[in-house]
Design an enzyme around this catalytic site. Sequence first.
Site, PDB file in Angstrom:
ATOM      1  N   HIS A  74      -0.355 -32.619  15.581  1.00 27.24           N
ATOM      2  CA  HIS A  74       0.390 -32.876  13.828  1.00 27.24           C
ATOM      3  C   HIS A  74       0.951 -33.897  14.115  1.00 27.24           C
ATOM      4  O   HIS A  74       2.054 -34.874  15.358  1.00 27.24           O
ATOM      5  CB  HIS A  74       1.390 -32.166  14.403  1.00 27.24           C
ATOM      6  CG  HIS A  74       1.594 -31.464  12.476  1.00 27.24           C
ATOM      7  ND1 HIS A  74       2.649 -32.179  12.462  1.00 27.24           N
ATOM      8  CD2 HIS A  74       1.057 -31.276  11.480  1.00 27.24           C
ATOM      9  CE1 HIS A  74       2.664 -31.965  10.603  1.00 27.24           C
ATOM     10  NE2 HIS A  74       2.398 -31.060  10.020  1.00 27.24           N
ATOM     11  N   CYS A  83      -1.976 -33.491   7.564  1.00 23.55           N
ATOM     12  CA  CYS A  83      -0.943 -33.957   8.924  1.00 23.55           C
ATOM     13  C   CYS A  83      -1.259 -34.021  10.008  1.00 23.55           C
ATOM     14  O   CYS A  83      -0.433 -33.990  10.698  1.00 23.55           O
ATOM     15  CB  CYS A  83       1.028 -33.374   8.677  1.00 23.55           C
ATOM     16  SG  CYS A  83       0.941 -33.307   7.412  1.00 23.55           S
ATOM     17  N   LYS A 105       6.682 -20.719  10.256  1.00 23.46           N
ATOM     18  CA  LYS A 105       5.152 -20.311  10.327  1.00 23.46           C
ATOM     19  C   LYS A 105       4.955 -19.090  10.947  1.00 23.46           C
ATOM     20  O   LYS A 105       3.989 -18.442  11.372  1.00 23.46           O
ATOM     21  CB  LYS A 105       4.802 -21.356  11.493  1.00 23.46           C
ATOM     22  CG  LYS A 105       5.019 -22.583  11.239  1.00 23.46           C
ATOM     23  CD  LYS A 105       4.426 -23.075  10.306  1.00 23.46           C
ATOM     24  CE  LYS A 105       3.916 -24.993  10.351  1.00 23.46           C
ATOM     25  NZ  LYS A 105       3.447 -25.440   9.862  1.00 23.46           N
ATOM     26  N   ASP A 128       4.502 -27.818  21.658  1.00 25.26           N
ATOM     27  CA  ASP A 128       4.451 -27.817  20.196  1.00 25.26           C
ATOM     28  C   ASP A 128       4.448 -26.885  20.195  1.00 25.26           C
ATOM     29  O   ASP A 128       2.870 -26.341  19.733  1.00 25.26           O
ATOM     30  CB  ASP A 128       3.688 -28.864  19.028  1.00 25.26           C
ATOM     31  CG  ASP A 128       3.560 -28.657  17.910  1.00 25.26           C
ATOM     32  OD1 ASP A 128       4.375 -27.813  17.361  1.00 25.26           O
ATOM     33  OD2 ASP A 128       3.326 -29.837  17.414  1.00 25.26           O
ATOM     34  N   GLN A 154       2.102 -23.639  16.171  1.00 25.60           N
ATOM     35  CA  GLN A 154       0.814 -23.141  15.560  1.00 25.60           C
ATOM     36  C   GLN A 154       0.557 -22.038  16.430  1.00 25.60           C
ATOM     37  O   GLN A 154      -0.038 -20.783  16.576  1.00 25.60           O
ATOM     38  CB  GLN A 154      -0.358 -24.105  15.506  1.00 25.60           C
ATOM     39  CG  GLN A 154      -0.282 -24.860  14.003  1.00 25.60           C
ATOM     40  CD  GLN A 154      -0.012 -24.091  12.703  1.00 25.60           C
ATOM     41  OE1 GLN A 154      -0.352 -23.096  12.863  1.00 25.60           O
ATOM     42  NE2 GLN A 154       0.681 -24.688  11.919  1.00 25.60           N
TER      43      GLN A 154
HETATM   44  N1  PLP Z   1       3.131 -29.588  14.795  1.00 22.87           N
HETATM   45  C1  PLP Z   1       2.264 -28.155  14.070  1.00 22.87           C
HETATM   46  C2  PLP Z   1       0.786 -27.866  15.728  1.00 22.87           C
HETATM   47  C3  PLP Z   1       1.903 -27.732  13.370  1.00 22.87           C
HETATM   48  O1  PLP Z   1       1.070 -27.597  12.280  1.00 22.87           O
HETATM   49  C4  PLP Z   1       2.849 -28.195  12.003  1.00 22.87           C
HETATM   50  C5  PLP Z   1       3.651 -28.019  10.397  1.00 22.87           C
HETATM   51  O2  PLP Z   1       2.338 -27.704  10.282  1.00 22.87           O
HETATM   52  C6  PLP Z   1       4.187 -29.212  12.705  1.00 22.87           C
HETATM   53  C7  PLP Z   1       4.497 -29.484  14.061  1.00 22.87           C
HETATM   54  C8  PLP Z   1       5.484 -28.870  11.865  1.00 22.87           C
HETATM   55  O3  PLP Z   1       6.155 -28.732  11.473  1.00 22.87           O
HETATM   56  P1  PLP Z   1       7.384 -28.549  10.389  1.00 22.87           P
HETATM   57  O4  PLP Z   1       6.929 -28.816   9.224  1.00 22.87           O
HETATM   58  O5  PLP Z   1       7.613 -27.420   9.716  1.00 22.87           O
HETATM   59  O6  PLP Z   1       8.424 -29.004  10.989  1.00 22.87           O
END
Ligand code: PLP
Length: 500
Positions: free
Chosen positions: A218, A459, A321, A295, A298
């Site tokens: 992401h 993203c 999430k 990370d 998900q």
């Molecule tokens: N990393 C992953 C794999 C994500 O799917 C997301 C959000 O969709 C993020 C990071 C960023 O999360 P946040 O916008 O809640 O900070």
Amino acid sequence: MADPLLPPGVADLTAFAVPSGIVPTVPGVLAGAAPTAPVAPRGSAPTWPGTAPQVGDLGWRAAPVSAPEGDAANYYFLSGPAVVREPVPQIPDSHEVFDVNAVRADFPILRETVNGKPLIWFDNAATTQKPQAVIDRLAHFYAHENSNIHRAAHELAARATDAYEDARDTVRRFINASKSEQVIFARGTTEAINLVAYAWGGKHLGPGDEIVITHLEHHANIVPWQLLSQKTGAVLKVAPVDDAGNLLLGAFEDLLGPRTKLVAATHVSNALGTVTPVHKIVELGHRYGARVLIDGAQSIPHIPIDVQALGADFFVFSGHKIFGPTGIGVLYGTEEALEETPPWQGGGNMIADVTLERALYQGIPNKFEAGTGNIADAVGLGEALRYVEKVGIERIAAYEHALLEYATPLLGDIPGVRLVGTAEEKASVLSFVLAGHEPLEVGKALNSEGIAVRAGHHCAQPILRRLGLEATVRPSFAFYNTYDEIDVFIRAVRRIAEGG
Ligand code: PLP
């Protein structure tokens, strides 16, 4: 040499000396003057008995130099008879077996209609819906507990502090961290990654050092490392994936070497649903002496997480999430990794003692929680995790896997559909494109049927471009979704494909 002002029992604080040239001149206090004693705000109870010079012109009362033992210095102090509190709402214990209808009844928003049709929420990878238990917990907090936390000597501060620290401990239990101090509240995954990049990376990376990420990331796990590379001269390397979206582990290992200082990898790709081999990633990263950040944005709602078994140095996720509120998330770190990370923001709460010349920091977790945090939503996140515990993350994972297995061939059979992301191990996400139809157009057509999906680049532009695309349609499932909803969705996509 030991700082004479360091309170006893708070021995391992990191000291930061403000260069004397930038000390603000305040009446009565000379720039660069010898450190004064710790000061307490006007009217606050003197918690450190003793004598110390007055900083009279500020109107503050000088606080004495010995502190209560350990954590007591950070918390409210209440003594006397136990106070009767309004009972916190309890999650109904109705999930001894997994019953999707019982689960759905817990989520009021699932009773909404959209365009005259029952809402089908297939946008769970973007954000999840909230059970009544979380909504009630937030209302209870504001109705009965709302206060700033830690230093205060009144009942509501005690309630709010208890609720906040209880949430921290719930997070600890949920991810099986050994200590609640290893749980840092942040705004979300994005902020947690930026914290590590800015604070840990800023201290430990230099020109020619290497950061390894994967092609699946992401933007939140790409851009902070780009910024860090620009600042430090470190080099960013990217591990490739195959056409199905599987991480190529051999190629990943080939990127590791003596200059690798950090590996940052997603556990589940938000664009493709690929589950990456995180245990192997952590093991390889450590073999080459790197710190490893996973990370978990998900993975947290779909896969049981045991940070001790995983062994990553940092694990990050967002509350929204996993059926919790927006604006709250978690940075977990091993004690070693967090101890070697300097603070990233300065302000209240993260300090043990401040003079105009220097500040002494709290230990973890407060060192990373400057200012007033998102107290209520941390409490809401704790409740969301308790709710998931009641339903059972293993049962959730099994049910969602069955949904994905059911939907994948049905969608793939529709003429014109290309499934995007067909890795061997997947969770929740079913990205696709439909020949002759822009993803946005498909998303809008589905919305007219009450079906919410995401359409766009998610993203995660690098991985979509790797597969020759700028955007996909992305349904993503949670444990409150049903086979019937998938049938409605499949019929709708078929109609769009047939031009109906
Ligand atoms: N990393 C992953 C794999 C994500 O799917 C997301 C959000 O969709 C993020 C990071 C960023 O999360 P946040 O916008 O809640 O900070």
